[in-house]
Design an enzyme around this catalytic site. Structure first.
Site, PDB file in Angstrom:
ATOM      1  CB  SER A  11      -0.946   0.017   1.208  1.00 51.83           C
ATOM      2  OG  SER A  11      -0.189   0.073   2.402  1.00 51.83           O
ATOM      3  N   GLY A  12       2.150   1.130   0.164  1.00 52.59           N
ATOM      4  CA  GLY A  12       3.031   2.286   0.085  1.00 52.59           C
ATOM      5  C   GLY A  12       3.298   2.681  -1.361  1.00 52.59           C
ATOM      6  CG  PHE A  13       4.083   6.693  -2.316  1.00 56.97           C
ATOM      7  CD1 PHE A  13       2.696   6.634  -2.452  1.00 56.97           C
ATOM      8  CD2 PHE A  13       4.637   7.809  -1.686  1.00 56.97           C
ATOM      9  CE1 PHE A  13       1.872   7.653  -1.976  1.00 56.97           C
ATOM     10  CE2 PHE A  13       3.823   8.843  -1.206  1.00 56.97           C
ATOM     11  CZ  PHE A  13       2.446   8.756  -1.353  1.00 56.97           C
ATOM     12  CB  CYS A 146      15.753   6.963  -3.923  1.00 58.53           C
ATOM     13  SG  CYS A 146      15.334   7.578  -2.291  1.00 58.53           S
ATOM     14  CG  ASN A 312      11.507   9.382  -5.554  1.00 57.89           C
ATOM     15  OD1 ASN A 312      10.952  10.044  -6.440  1.00 57.89           O
ATOM     16  ND2 ASN A 312      10.933   9.126  -4.401  1.00 57.89           N
TER      17      ASN A 312
END
Lengths: 348, 348, 348, 348
Positions: A11-13, A146, A312
């Protein structure tokens, strides 16, 4: 032959981006996406770009058996669950920092130690442009950070060409988007406070320094600024090369030589250094949504400025992880990663 | 069998987007991209996302013979060159307004007349969700306008269901991105003046009204606002339905019925109306870079609010044109148009 | 003679703006700023623009005795503490919705009732452009809501001129900045999710309708969109006037007459309707940081479009409250409110 | 006693800001604002924030006699017209680069020479925080460049404290807003191309280096990036101090000492270095619209990072010019410059 894959922390980016990549990947099939907070919700509830996807978040405590488990969890989670992950999956592709450094001592120095140091030797760092050795046999693929990725891609040709000596001054000044803060939010990430900023959020001592020093043997000065974009990390590396490769001075032609030598065959590196038009040096906008890194440079007397710009969430996270997985499973390394960027595009 | 294609006006935003789509399209091969201003430059000079593409802009006066000529020129150019275009190409796919209306009289009313009215009868309007009839035999495929597209996609289910009577009040309030102003720029488009605006740039009388009235027989009130994004057009249509289909009032369930009926099988329409989470109604962000339209609605007593959000460069221009071309050449209509959006993304 | 003032709820956006205004106000002196969350912190800790101010947040439970108490608390707090506030202060200037409506019944309909209805009769609504009667004797000055303010300022001249009949269709389509969501944040307000949006966050039924209907006797259709700016509320009101004042049609000259009549002497209203240049209609950017409202209009056959743009934190909150306080204390009504806007400015 | 003032080049961004400041300045009265392009137009036509101002642009060829002439023209114009300006005015306050450097040789090196070198000796550089000597007798007040201002304000305390030796490495990495590009626009400044960027627009060799080297005797490495804001310049200066003042290492407490010593009494410098909350280091947002500079620092082993953030249109141009004029005319130096910033604010 299709490989099964699960995304933990979906559910994170970065997790959502992994799903975006894997659902159109020719070799992987997503069988599970976990999220404690959104269990039983459709993935489209959180990631509006994936509304068409018929998949619901499930409980990370009930992992299915898969070929590849991608962990996109906050730092500290993977080291705690690594045995579980390796039980469930043939290979663990970890996007956190938990397996990036090669010794417990390094975790003691830069993080709060490591709870499963016995697994560190099974992990292979996977920023493929730095080297692909060991990736095919890796049980744990440790995808790079990143900001470290952008910085190292800018600097690698100078290191390879022997231009940078170990004691040379290297200043990495980074500008990054709000997605680096993750999906959670908080006061500093709220739109009224975060819009329009140039904010030195890590003026000194960002943890990604650790990866860079480990790989390049350089002592780096690192400063990270938040700027008004969502996706993107841009590294401007100010270097003062005195290594043997820099003898007699470094001219633009030398730099073209070094950068072409380093990246000539790399599928995900695009050299941008001068030329005409609006887009003359690396910009995060130009690679948004893609696994590309734009890399460039400028000679300035004793100084060489090296630039790199990435998305990123992609080259800095999910794209790099898929790239690493492709290599670890012996697939075509560009499989599923041929997205083209957009022009024009606003804040990536 | 590969179809050859050329893009005339390829240095503009829609032209660049056509190139992006066509180079990864399974059936088309780009053989020419024209630009007077940038002749002999690489397309990557203007479109940084296409730097890898080995293609240079050529002179629009020297058109090659192709199956499909996509014209992404300013209004007025296509009508002037239509014979030339049809000489060079089997089919003309025109992204300008030059062949959207069906009579010379309409061009007299809404534009400055038409210089080649004898070709109007060979043109077929191509917003496929409104109907695909005639597209397979069309010599000229007239792709719809971006703002008209968003508005009509929002309203069509109400029209189809007989909810809207011809005299019903319909207010279309649009919010659009800066890419609608084109690549040229100008004072009002400069970043310092254009950032952060809510600017009523067409308070009344936008020309896209013409298309909508022609297709739906509705008299529309149209107002367009510039807002701070690059890609995107969002239409909020405030309607007060009194047609036979609205008898007894219009409830949410009626709307779900009408919208599902209208769009159930459409590959490029996504219904978003309520539900939980952050993304509850159509938003341009969620479809940026894709050919999707998000369409939604809300019942409010006598009022029905109909929403649509598109990427104006894609569904509002290049994507719609490729969609029309797919149909005109009898291809799978989704060919080359399966891009997935990004999450998160800043200003699309 | 200096009047003492306190700001309750001073760590929020409106509270901080009240501090900004009051510290340079010629007649008020700030003696207290309360915040439970930031008690004992300097106000500059939260509001970086006020770092020079030698003032710390104090406990709202220990109110000092003052001439004027400004309450910038969330809805529901003022009604709960109104006795306390009136004990501590000569006058309460309330920025919440708690005293805007004139009857308990209205609160039952639009909110969750009212816990201190006996105080409603002591309150006077204070959007001064609607009327200044009663303000000088008011114990409670109820400052108007931001979205209602923009909408009513757009419409008032049409109402005053008898152009709008009670049953005329009025659609108010609003575009607002992220500061309306307050300092708290939350997922939908996080920068990655909130950037670049055109988001219908209140498609129907916004509570500010209540104020408008109470004042104008109009039945309004209200839709509010979040767009990418921090400060600002822009109302586009689509009206179809059939009142006696609209007989024979409404032309631009009639509108200039009505708007000049309504606002000719108003110090905080600026008429912007057509003309040349980049800024031809009301825009929030042009009034950011000021107490000004830009108001404009366009005639379009049967339709009149009325526009208003304000800074929601100023004219929509703190500025309007100071304006009301100036009137309630018999001061020059523009005292402390002569800020000039900026040009250029990004997202206000 | 009121001083009369004219603004030459008043339709540009700095010119408009000068008007904003001078109309509410207690000592100056604006009698003329020139613009060739907009002659006879109201200043509000170009600067929407100044619509209330009853003033029209006039021909720069017909200068009125005034006490102070502020020249906000592009580089090269002032040197050409300097005699004319000094004939018309008691003092010339020049915002361009034309009188910033102290020798013709410097103009030969950094610019295209100088057409009126005989006037260079009458000019006094006016970044007052560097020194106020000579300003009271200056005929020509040469206001500093925006990027040089930010950089020098960050570095000055290190220079004053003897921490920086002449050969020490100093890297100045700047991030600037689009207003630095001026009102003209052009492709690179158009909203679709300029939104969301991190663009190295001057990777090396920015002309503002000249001012800095002249004042500090340092050899600087300078790189300027365009980022997505309209107003603002932020300098991050990475230094490696080896001067006598740095002996034994530089700790945070040493830096607080040096910065307080340098700026303790300065009315327009605000020190921000660490502490809690969201705003811990200098940010352009926090000073937008004001003449303030936020200055800060961080110690990092051998490195000292020095930060400064200004509003380039104010402290970097118009505000600094008024500051210089105040000093040149013997006025209170803060007259007309007490604007307070906004919170929250989007892109300044």
């Amino acid at each position: 032959m299709t490989l099964t894959a699960s995304v933990v922390g979906a559910s994170g980016f970065a997790g959502g981006e992994l799903l975006r990549l894997l659902i159109s990947h020719p070799e992987f099939e997503v069988v599970q996406a976990t999220s404690r907070e959104y269990e039983n919700r459709t993935v489209g509830h959180v990631h509006p770009n994936l509304r068409e996807l018929d998949l619901r978040f499930s409980d990370p405590a009930e992992l299915e058996s898969v070929d590849a488990l991608f962990a996109a969890t906050p730092h500290g989670v993977s080291m705690e669950h690594v045995e579980e992950y390796l039980d469930a999956a043939g290979k663990l592709i970890d996007l956190s920092a938990d397996f990036r450094l090669d010794s417990e001592a390094a975790y003691d120095q830069w993080y709060d130690g490591h709870s499963a140091p016995q697994f560190l030797s099974q992990a292979t760092y996977a920023l493929p442009e730095l080297g692909r050795e060991g990736l095919e046999d890796a049980d744990i693929v440790a995808s790079g950070g990143c900001n470290a990725t952008a910085t190292m891609l800018a600097l690698k040709p100078l290191v390879d060409a022997g231009m940078l000596a170990p004691d040379d001054q290297v200043v990495a000044d980074l500008k990054v988007g709000s997605s680096e803060g993750g999906a959670g939010g908080g006061a500093a990430s709220s739109h009224p406070e975060r819009s329009g900023v140039v904010r030195p959020y890590a003026p000194t001592g960002h943890r990604h320094e650790a990866e860079i020093e480990e790989h390049f043997g350089l002592s780096l000065s690192f400063t990270v600024h938040a700027v008004d974009m969502v996706r993107g990390a841009a590294a401007t590396c100010h270097t003062f090369p005195t290594g043997p490769g820099a003898e007699g001075g470094v001219e633009t032609a030398d730099l073209w030589g070094a950068y072409r030598e380093a990246y000539g065959d790399e599928p995900f590196v695009r050299l941008v250094a001068g030329g005409g038009g609006v887009y003359r040096y690396p910009e995060p906008k130009s690679v948004a949504g893609t696994n590309l890194a734009e890399v460039g440079f400028a000679a300035d007397g004793d100084r060489v400025v090296a630039f790199a710009a990435i998305d990123n969430v992609m080259k800095g996270a999910a794209g790099q992880a898929v790239h690493g997985a492709n290599l670890a499973f012996g697939l075509d390394e560009t499989a599923g990663l041929n997205q083209t960027g957009l022009h024009p595009v606003g804040s990536p």
